[in-house]
Scaffold this motif. Sequence first.
Motif, short mmCIF file in Angstrom:
data_model
loop_
_atom_site.label_atom_id
_atom_site.label_comp_id
_atom_site.label_asym_id
_atom_site.label_seq_id
_atom_site.Cartn_x
_atom_site.Cartn_y
_atom_site.Cartn_z
N HIS A 144 94.34 22.74 10.88
CA HIS A 144 92.82 22.59 10.85
C HIS A 144 92.63 23.55 12.12
O HIS A 144 91.36 24.39 12.03
N LEU A 145 93.15 23.74 13.39
CA LEU A 145 92.75 24.26 14.50
C LEU A 145 92.88 25.76 13.90
O LEU A 145 92.03 26.46 14.46
N LEU A 146 94.21 26.32 13.28
CA LEU A 146 94.21 27.70 12.83
C LEU A 146 93.03 28.11 11.99
O LEU A 146 92.58 29.24 12.39
N GLU A 147 92.56 27.19 11.19
CA GLU A 147 91.69 27.75 10.22
C GLU A 147 90.16 27.77 10.90
O GLU A 147 89.64 28.66 10.73
N LEU A 148 90.08 26.83 11.84
CA LEU A 148 88.76 26.90 12.69
C LEU A 148 88.90 28.13 13.29
O LEU A 148 87.97 28.77 13.56
N ARG A 149 89.92 28.60 14.06
CA ARG A 149 89.87 29.66 15.05
C ARG A 149 89.72 31.15 13.76
O ARG A 149 89.00 31.83 14.05
N THR A 150 90.10 31.02 12.60
CA THR A 150 89.83 31.99 11.73
C THR A 150 88.38 32.19 11.36
O THR A 150 87.85 33.19 11.40
N ARG A 151 87.93 31.08 11.21
CA ARG A 151 86.63 31.04 10.81
C ARG A 151 85.40 31.26 11.82
O ARG A 151 84.81 32.23 11.78
N LEU A 152 85.99 31.20 13.18
CA LEU A 152 85.18 31.39 14.32
C LEU A 152 85.22 33.02 14.57
O LEU A 152 84.28 33.72 14.62
N VAL A 159 77.74 33.08 8.99
CA VAL A 159 78.30 32.27 9.86
C VAL A 159 78.19 30.77 9.50
O VAL A 159 79.14 30.04 9.24
N LEU A 160 76.98 30.35 8.66
CA LEU A 160 76.89 28.92 8.04
C LEU A 160 77.97 28.95 7.05
O LEU A 160 78.43 28.11 6.93
N TYR A 161 78.16 29.73 6.17
CA TYR A 161 79.07 29.93 5.07
C TYR A 161 80.62 29.48 5.78
O TYR A 161 81.23 28.87 5.04
N GLN A 162 80.78 30.06 6.81
CA GLN A 162 82.00 30.16 7.27
C GLN A 162 82.11 28.50 7.91
O GLN A 162 83.16 27.79 7.68
N ILE A 163 81.15 27.99 8.50
CA ILE A 163 81.17 26.58 8.89
C ILE A 163 81.31 25.79 7.50
O ILE A 163 82.01 24.65 7.46
N TRP A 164 80.25 25.92 6.50
CA TRP A 164 80.35 25.18 5.24
C TRP A 164 82.14 25.16 4.65
O TRP A 164 82.61 24.31 4.31
N ALA A 165 82.61 26.49 4.85
CA ALA A 165 84.19 26.68 4.36
C ALA A 165 84.82 25.93 5.11
O ALA A 165 86.04 25.33 4.36
N PHE A 166 84.60 25.61 6.21
CA PHE A 166 85.67 24.69 7.15
C PHE A 166 85.60 23.25 7.00
O PHE A 166 86.31 22.39 6.80
N VAL A 167 84.21 22.92 6.54
CA VAL A 167 83.93 21.46 6.25
C VAL A 167 83.96 20.90 4.83
O VAL A 167 84.25 20.04 4.56
N ALA A 168 83.88 22.04 3.84
CA ALA A 168 83.60 21.44 2.57
C ALA A 168 84.83 20.70 2.00
O ALA A 168 84.87 19.67 1.23
N PRO A 169 86.20 21.18 2.33
CA PRO A 169 87.44 20.51 1.81
C PRO A 169 87.50 18.91 2.10
O PRO A 169 87.87 18.34 1.36
N GLY A 170 86.62 18.45 3.11
CA GLY A 170 86.69 16.89 3.32
C GLY A 170 85.57 16.46 2.89
O GLY A 170 85.59 15.00 2.98
N LEU A 171 84.85 17.05 1.82
CA LEU A 171 83.60 16.38 1.37
C LEU A 171 84.00 15.84 -0.11
O LEU A 171 84.69 16.58 -0.74
N TYR A 172 83.38 14.89 -0.50
CA TYR A 172 83.37 14.62 -1.97
C TYR A 172 82.58 15.51 -2.75
O TYR A 172 81.64 15.99 -2.31
N ARG A 173 82.79 15.51 -4.23
CA ARG A 173 82.12 16.26 -5.00
C ARG A 173 80.57 16.01 -5.11
O ARG A 173 79.78 16.93 -4.98
N HIS A 174 80.22 14.76 -4.91
CA HIS A 174 78.53 14.75 -4.76
C HIS A 174 78.28 15.05 -3.62
O HIS A 174 76.73 15.28 -3.43
N GLU A 175 78.94 14.66 -2.55
CA GLU A 175 78.36 15.40 -1.17
C GLU A 175 77.91 16.75 -1.08
O GLU A 175 77.22 17.24 -0.63
#
Length: 261
Positions: free
Chosen positions: A18-26, A93-109
């Motif tokens: 997760h930290l490596l992915e966050l670094r990549t997104r940043l 930038v917001l898309y990168q944030i979304w791509a980092f957070v999206a895997p942890g969300l449910y489908r309806h979220e």
Amino acid sequence: MATPEPAESLAEGTLISHLLELRTRLLRSVVAVLVVTVPAMLYANDLFAFVARPLLKVLPKGSAMISTSVMAPLTTPFKLAFYVALIGSMPYVLYQIWAFVAPGLYRHEKRFAVPLLVSSIGLFYAGIAFCYFLVFPIMFAFFTATTPPGVQMMTDMTQYLDFVLVLFLAFGIAFEIPVAIVLLVITGLVKVETLTRNRGYVLIGVFVQAAVITPPDVLSQTVMALPMYALYEFGIVMARILSKRRAADRAAREAAEGSGD
């Protein structure tokens, strides 16, 4: 020496990934801002001329902006270019944030978050456009018309840019009111009935906020307060529609589960 438990090793590996992915997104976000900054810097003077146009149009004939600093003619347009690049690259930038957070969300979220994210970006840009094309011409014309006799209006370019950026940010955030209302209602923090019942207090509050943010004249305050209140009402309408839709989906889901049993 004790060997780490499999669960601990898995948790540690997950955290590192997760930290490596966050670094990549940043890093991608920073690179995107820098890429947009380069052409913005090349056209920095043109961008400043565009931003200064609402004031220059209403200044008396022969008037112009001034610079009280030796470096301001160079640094002020570059400062504007950086902010333009930052705002222009914000969707990525917001898309990168979304791509980092999206895997942890449910489908309806995810279904709920995507339109909310897109609308928040659009509303922020709409607030800036509203400020530039409608508020600035009225405000600067009023300031110029009320200049006392014998006083020549000579605006410093750095102070003008700071003033403009503050108002851009204020109107951009103010236009996020519908998104904030929808979030408050959907998360259950506030009920639609409560928002409807407190309309009078909200109307007073938006005028007070407009008085704090905008210059001390009634015209500027009104031009900002009225759209804010209209967006408040729009947010209530959208929150009511989404609440009914969520209630209907929940009822349908419960009915399906009941029939399955």
